[in-house]
Scaffold this active site. Structure first.
Site, PDB file in Angstrom:
ATOM      1  CE  LYS A  50      42.334  45.013  37.280  1.00  0.00           C
ATOM      2  NZ  LYS A  50      42.288  44.243  38.548  1.00  0.00           N
ATOM      3  CB  ALA A  66      37.134  45.442  42.382  1.00  0.00           C
ATOM      4  CG  ASP A  67      43.702  46.366  41.175  1.00  0.00           C
ATOM      5  OD1 ASP A  67      43.777  45.352  40.447  1.00  0.00           O
ATOM      6  OD2 ASP A  67      44.674  46.837  41.786  1.00  0.00           O
ATOM      7  CB  THR A  68      42.575  44.290  46.236  1.00  0.00           C
ATOM      8  OG1 THR A  68      41.159  44.245  46.078  1.00  0.00           O
ATOM      9  CG2 THR A  68      42.919  44.267  47.716  1.00  0.00           C
TER      10      THR A  68
END
Length: 185
Positions: A50, A66-68
């Site tokens: 991203k 961000a990624d989670t």
């Protein structure tokens, strides 16, 4: 001013509560192309993918991506595809310890930073009636692991290690350190 490279309303709320001046835009990145089954590697690759896409879209802007993911210690518990998948994913967390892992990539003043943070939760067993109400509400949609530590899951938390903001998708405490805390506006 920072560009939040995410469509997440929860991440936007975290930035707003922290008093960070931002605009929210998404760039295309297909995380389905990531083949890793390791939650730490997966989330890092997704956030970086991203970030790379957004660097091209916003060449001179300060950006954060961000990624989670949620992990039960063995599996990545991703976003649920439907209500049955959400129930399966939530039952894998009921009465257990889970890790919510967030990777963040930041470019501020032409410098690049990355972080990998986790918050560990131990949950009590979810009440079946309460779980079904949550599933029916649809609030789980778009959430990593169908988990809402600030909502449905909150009353089931027995123990926690780490920041709630990490579990919500963006470690605000660490982001503030990167962008200069009170100088974020």
């Amino acid at each position: 001013m920072i560009v939040l490279c995410s469509g997440s309303s929860t991440r936007a709320l975290l930035l707003k509560k922290a008093g960070i001046d931002f605009i929210q835009k998404s760039c295309d990145f297909d995380e389905e192309t990531i083949k890793s089954t390791d939650p730490y590697e997966f989330v890092t690759l997704a956030a970086y993918g991203k970030f790379k896409a957004c660097k091209k879209c916003f060449e001179n802007e300060n950006i954060v991506s961000a990624d989670t993911v949620v992990s039960d210690g063995k599996n990545i518990l991703r976003k649920a595809k439907d209500i049955n998948d959400a129930k399966r994913i939530l039952l894998a967390q009921s009465g257990k310890e889970i890790k919510i892992i967030t990777s963040m990539w930041v470019r501020v003043n032409k410098q690049i930073f990355s972080r990998l943070d986790e918050t560990i939760y131990e949950f009590d067993v979810f009440d079946e009636t309460d779980l079904n109400e949550y599933l029916t509400s649809g609030e789980w949609e778009g959430k990593a692991g169908a988990c809402m530590v600030e909502g449905f899951c909150k009353k089931y938390i027995k123990n926690v290690k780490g920041y709630e903001s990490t579990a919500m998708g963006l470690c605000i405490e660490e982001l503030l350190k990167i962008i200069g805390g009170d100088n974020a506006n």
